[in-house]
Design a protein around this motif. Structure first.
Motif, mmCIF file in Angstrom:
data_model
loop_
_atom_site.group_PDB
_atom_site.id
_atom_site.type_symbol
_atom_site.label_atom_id
_atom_site.label_comp_id
_atom_site.label_asym_id
_atom_site.label_seq_id
_atom_site.Cartn_x
_atom_site.Cartn_y
_atom_site.Cartn_z
ATOM 1 N N UNK A 208 0.815 -1.212 0.000
ATOM 2 C CA UNK A 208 0.000 0.000 0.000
ATOM 3 C C UNK A 208 0.854 1.269 0.000
ATOM 4 N N UNK A 209 0.473 2.204 -0.864
ATOM 5 C CA UNK A 209 1.200 3.481 -0.927
ATOM 6 C C UNK A 209 1.074 4.213 0.399
ATOM 7 N N UNK A 210 -0.135 4.218 0.953
ATOM 8 C CA UNK A 210 -0.360 4.787 2.280
ATOM 9 C C UNK A 210 -0.642 3.638 3.235
ATOM 10 N N UNK A 211 0.319 3.286 4.091
ATOM 11 C CA UNK A 211 0.126 2.118 4.957
ATOM 12 C C UNK A 211 -0.786 2.377 6.150
ATOM 13 N N UNK A 212 -1.208 3.605 6.350
ATOM 14 C CA UNK A 212 -1.946 3.961 7.557
ATOM 15 C C UNK A 212 -3.436 3.708 7.401
ATOM 16 N N UNK A 213 -4.068 3.353 8.507
ATOM 17 C CA UNK A 213 -5.511 3.151 8.522
ATOM 18 C C UNK A 213 -6.101 3.849 9.740
#
Length: 569
Positions: free
Chosen positions: A430-435
């Protein structure tokens, strides 16, 4: 007629009336507590019921009402039990999901589960609070046809196999590790259990040179000794199989014997023959085995790990052809479990499952389509699993009470996302690993037909995509199809199976692939839909469905006592 005789006749009639009311009701008393057991010859603290591990097998007939008085004797934690595969029509509070369908049963309290079983099949029950299933809170639930009806296949005898995995660390320690920053993964199980049994630090098959472990014996009387399947030649046996594993995907084979698959998740399927079956956590099957081999030999039944690089040895027991002694070992090694990453083998088996002719088929179209992307993510230094970039965190107040009584500030009233970005590359990290965490609800109209596309993706770091078995509470769904890569709206729908789609309550998503499901929202209540791998659910891989909650009536006040409502109706 004299008064005495009239009273006598009235008493007889009353007695017959009470008997008719009692007919078809099975009453159980379950005391849930931690106990010492040696399921693999090594002593552990496990969760048991009435001093048993696994819990007692429940057996009923279609139309029976089950009454289970569950007393929590755990002292320091709540508990609930989910009746896996039972749809709970009209009794959504009995689904046994803490913070969703009911309040957790507090230490010292007794809660009565009361519900009807409306169709035959192979089911099981398990804890649905924290990671109590991993601690051993589970047992079998079998529903037979009424004695006046016959199954659509013949068999002479029956066996019941409840499959599970076992760690030598407690479920509490596992929970702490999963919730730590950085995460401490639970690792692979030390053992696989068949009906709660397997010997540790030895192997039944060491004499064949396939392992360095010492030779196990078949000594009876020990609680870890394998349960032998005693059969007679030239007979057909039904083997019921249920997987309540916390993590492991499994493969089952019986040397030299074909298996005819006839039931999946409580639904009849078109019979087909295989050498072995893959079974994922939450799935149940019935297979037919014909004892048509050399009656002067015994044969292996083996359980091995699939889908994960295994460090767990096979679980083994013996198919014993009577009158040959069960102590006679088979003449050849156990079946070789297919390679853990041979997904083509898994797909070939899974795609053979189609419904038995005459079973209900899906509506030709749906009212709504929801696409769920499974991803591994981060919140700070914590590792999470997320659906459409939302990691599920359950509220303290059960959804059923919150929605029924329109309580404020108990969960996020904003609906969660029904799609994920069109440009998301499932083959890359994932480009943005944050959730983010969330506890919103997907709300459906009564009888709305819903398509769910489960989309798998690459893991957070490195290359890899895990198998995820997804289980829906309160319903069966039709499995419309499986596909490789990313689902293509408007294209992949053309390949949907709308004529022989199997009904299931658990379906697998293969690595880097998608699975399409269709269900009808015809069961008022609030229902969990989640990955059945225990650590994945603990880390947020699940969603909540609600449908026509206003139509739910007569909720027992004991189910929602923590909601603090004066009356439930």
């Amino acid at each position: 007629m004299s008064l005495l005789k009239a009273v006598f006749v009235w008493c007889i009639c009353l007695g017959l009336f009470e008997l008719s009311l009692a007919k078809g009701k099975s009453h159980y008393k379950f005391d849930v507590e931690y106990i010492y057991k040696k399921p693999d010859c090594k002593e552990h603290v496990v969760m048991g019921i009435n001093g048993q591990f696994p819990g007692p097998t429940i057996r009923a007939e279609v139309g029976d009402t089950l009454v289970i008085d569950l007393t929590n004797k755990l002292h320091t934690e709540g508990t609930v039990i989910h009746w896996h595969g039972i749809r709970q029509f009209g009794t959504p509070w009995a689904d046994g999901t803490a913070a969703i369908s009911q309040c957790a049963i507090n230490p010292g309290e007794t809660f009565q589960y009361k519900f009807k079983v409306d169709r035959p099949g192979t089911y099981f029950y398990h804890g649905h609070y924290g990671m109590q299933r991993a601690a051993g809170l589970y047992g079998s639930l079998i529903v037979d046809l009424p004695k006046s009806q016959r199954e659509p296949f013949h068999y002479d005898g029956e066996f019941n196999l409840l499959l599970s995995d076992l760690w030598h660390t407690s479920s509490h320690e596992q929970e702490v590790g999963l919730s730590s920053a950085p995460m401490r993964w639970i690792g692979e199980p030390q053992n696989l259990l068949i009906n709660g049994r397997r010997q540790f630090h030895c192997s039944l098959a060491s004499k064949y040179g396939s392992t360095n472990l010492p030779q196990c014996n078949l000594k009876g009387g020990e609680e870890c000794a394998p349960q032998i399947l005693h059969v007679e030649p030239k007979k057909t046996y039904r083997i019921r199989i249920a997987s309540t594993t916390s993590l492991a995907s499994l493969n089952l084979a019986i040397s030299n014997h074909k298996l005819i698959v006839v039931e999946a998740d409580g639904n009849y399927v078109h019979p087909f023959a295989v050498d072995d079956i893959d079974i994922y956590s939450g799935e149940t099957y019935s297979v037919l085995l014909t004892t048509d081999q050399d009656p002067k030999k015994n044969y292996w039944l083996s359980i091995g790990v699939r889908g994960r690089k295994p460090s767990t040895p096979q679980a083994l027991t013996i198919l014993n052809y009577k009158p040959l002694s069960a102590s006679v070992f088979p003449t050849s090694p156990p079946p070789v479990t297919p390679l853990w990453n041979d997904t083509d083998h898994s797909k070939a088996f899974t795609k053979q499952i189609i419904s038995k002719m005459g079973n209900p088929q899906p509506p030709k179209s749906s009212h709504r389509s929801i696409h769920f992307l499974n991803t591994q993510n981060k919140i700070g230094s914590f590792t999470k699993w997320a659906i459409n970039n939302v990691s599920l965190t359950l509220p303290t107040t059960p959804y059923l009470g919150s929605i029924k009584f329109n309580l404020k500030n108990t969960f996020d009233k904003n609906p969660p996302p029904e799609r994920f970005p069109m440009d998301y590359d499932i083959f890359k990290n994932p480009v943005n690993p944050n959730t983010t965490t969330g506890n919103g609800v997907y709300t459906f109209q009564l009888n709305e037909v819903v398509d769910v596309i489960l989309q798998n993706a690459n893991q957070l770091n490195g290359n890899g995509s895990e198998i995820h078995p997804w289980h829906l509470h309160g319903h069966d769904f039709w499995v419309l199809g499986y596909g490789e890569g990313r689902f293509r709206p408007g294209v992949d729908e053309r390949s949907f199976n709308l004529t022989r789609a199997p009904l299931r309550n658990t379906a697998v998503i293969f690595p880097y692939g998608w699975t399409a499901l269709r269900f009808k929202a015809d069961n008022p209540g609030v229902w969990a839909f989640h990955c059945h791998i225990e650590p994945h659910l603990h880390m947020g891989m699940g969603v909540i469905f609600a449908e026509a909650v206003h139509k739910v009536r007569n909720i027992p006040k004991e189910a929602l006592k923590c909601v603090l409502q004066p009356r439930c109706s």
